[in-house]
Scaffold this active site. Structure first.
Site, mmCIF file in Angstrom:
data_model
loop_
_atom_site.group_PDB
_atom_site.id
_atom_site.type_symbol
_atom_site.label_atom_id
_atom_site.label_comp_id
_atom_site.label_asym_id
_atom_site.label_seq_id
_atom_site.Cartn_x
_atom_site.Cartn_y
_atom_site.Cartn_z
ATOM 1 N N ASP A 141 1.031 -0.978 0.090
ATOM 2 C CA ASP A 141 0.404 -0.195 0.409
ATOM 3 C C ASP A 141 0.806 1.164 0.172
ATOM 4 O OD1 ASP A 141 0.617 0.156 2.704
ATOM 5 O OD2 ASP A 141 -1.789 -0.142 3.795
ATOM 6 N N HIS A 143 3.403 2.008 1.779
ATOM 7 C CA HIS A 143 3.907 2.643 3.250
ATOM 8 C C HIS A 143 5.566 2.626 3.325
ATOM 9 C CE1 HIS A 143 3.249 -1.875 5.052
ATOM 10 N NE2 HIS A 143 4.156 -1.570 5.658
#
Ligand code: GLP
Length: 270
Positions: A141, A143
């Site tokens: 995602d 991060h």
């Protein structure tokens, strides 16, 4: 931002290890002027660590005057716990190179005062003149460290609650039982990474292709915290062919041509 594209994970890992070794050697670190290196855990940097261990054994690089700071650590796991990032780093890297133990810094997720632990970590980096090169990986995602989607792009080292996707992704290391995965972690902030004089991020595999597209072709967005690299003066993304699958063919061609020009291999002008 520089994008280095390699055919596969093995070539990506070798490139990254050679690059880090070259940066350390050119810096000529001494006890008084150590090379301060930020490091990640996860599967992405494993090949780089293996290649760096080999370079160290061949005496092509040494870590005697290198000081490291790891990106993150789970809250509540002892450093001897097999899934702690302490354990991971010693097992996969530090035990196999010539770095003095006192040069290794990893956040203590068992500290009685976690806020103080984070503040002290930031203070120590500052005291040493800041990080010279931060190596990182990303989650699918987008991060970086444990700066989950929605994290402040100005964040500093702090306690962070993990999101459900990250807990699910990391359950593979905890007998696939999401209940065993810690819910909180200590992590350097996006701002901490941005303060580093150079950032090198490894992005490999199909499952990271969407994140790579976001960071390369879309704008800066706190839902994809690694996209903040667009604002860094010296950011390098090292990826494999699989991770580029969501990029436009034109984007891939553009970055490959830049590399050829740097290497003095001019693209065919016909
Ligand atoms: C965790 C770590 C990150 C790491 C990510 C990806 O969330 N906190 O620092 O980059 O996992 O791990 P992997 O390299 O195994 O895909």
């Amino acid at each position: 931002m520089k994008i280095i594209i390699r055919k596969d994970y093995q070539q990506l890992s070798q490139w990254t290890a050679d690059y880090i070794a070259e940066r350390i050697n050119n810096f000529k670190p001494t006890k008084e002027k150590p090379f301060v290196l930020g490091l990640p855990t996860g599967s992405s940097p494993l090949g780089t660590y293996k290649a760096l261990i080999k370079l160290n054994k061949e005496r092509a690089v040494n870590f005697e005057n290198v000081i490291t700071f790891n990106m993150d650590e789970y809250v509540g796991l002892d450093k001897d716990h097999e899934q702690s990032y302490h354990y991971f780093m010693w097992e996969n890297f530090f035990n196999h190179i010539d770095i003095p133990a006192e040069n290794v810094n990893i956040l203590n997720g068992m500290a009685s005062d976690l806020d103080k632990e984070c503040a002290d970590y930031e203070a120590k980096m500052k005291e040493l003149g800041g990080i010279e090169l931060f190596l990182g990986g990303i989650g699918p995602d987008g991060h970086i460290a444990f700066n989950e989607p929605g994290s402040s792009l100005a964040s500093r080292t702090r306690i962070k609650t993990l999101n459900f996707n990250t807990i699910k992704a990391n359950a593979r290391f905890f007998d696939n039982d999401i209940h065993l995965v810690p819910r909180m972690a200590l992590t350097v902030g996006v701002g901490t990474v941005m303060d580093s004089r150079e950032v090198v991020v490894i992005i490999n595999g199909f499952h990271k292709a969407r994140a790579l597209r976001q960071v390369v072709e879309e704008g800066v967005n706190h839902m994809w915290t690694v996209s903040m690299l667009q604002m860094h003066r010296h950011a390098v993304i090292v990826c494999d062919d699989e991770a580029t699958m969501e990029l436009k063919a034109e984007t891939v061609k553009y970055f490959k041509e830049i590399e050829q020009i740097i290497d003095n291999e001019f693209p065919d002008l016909d």
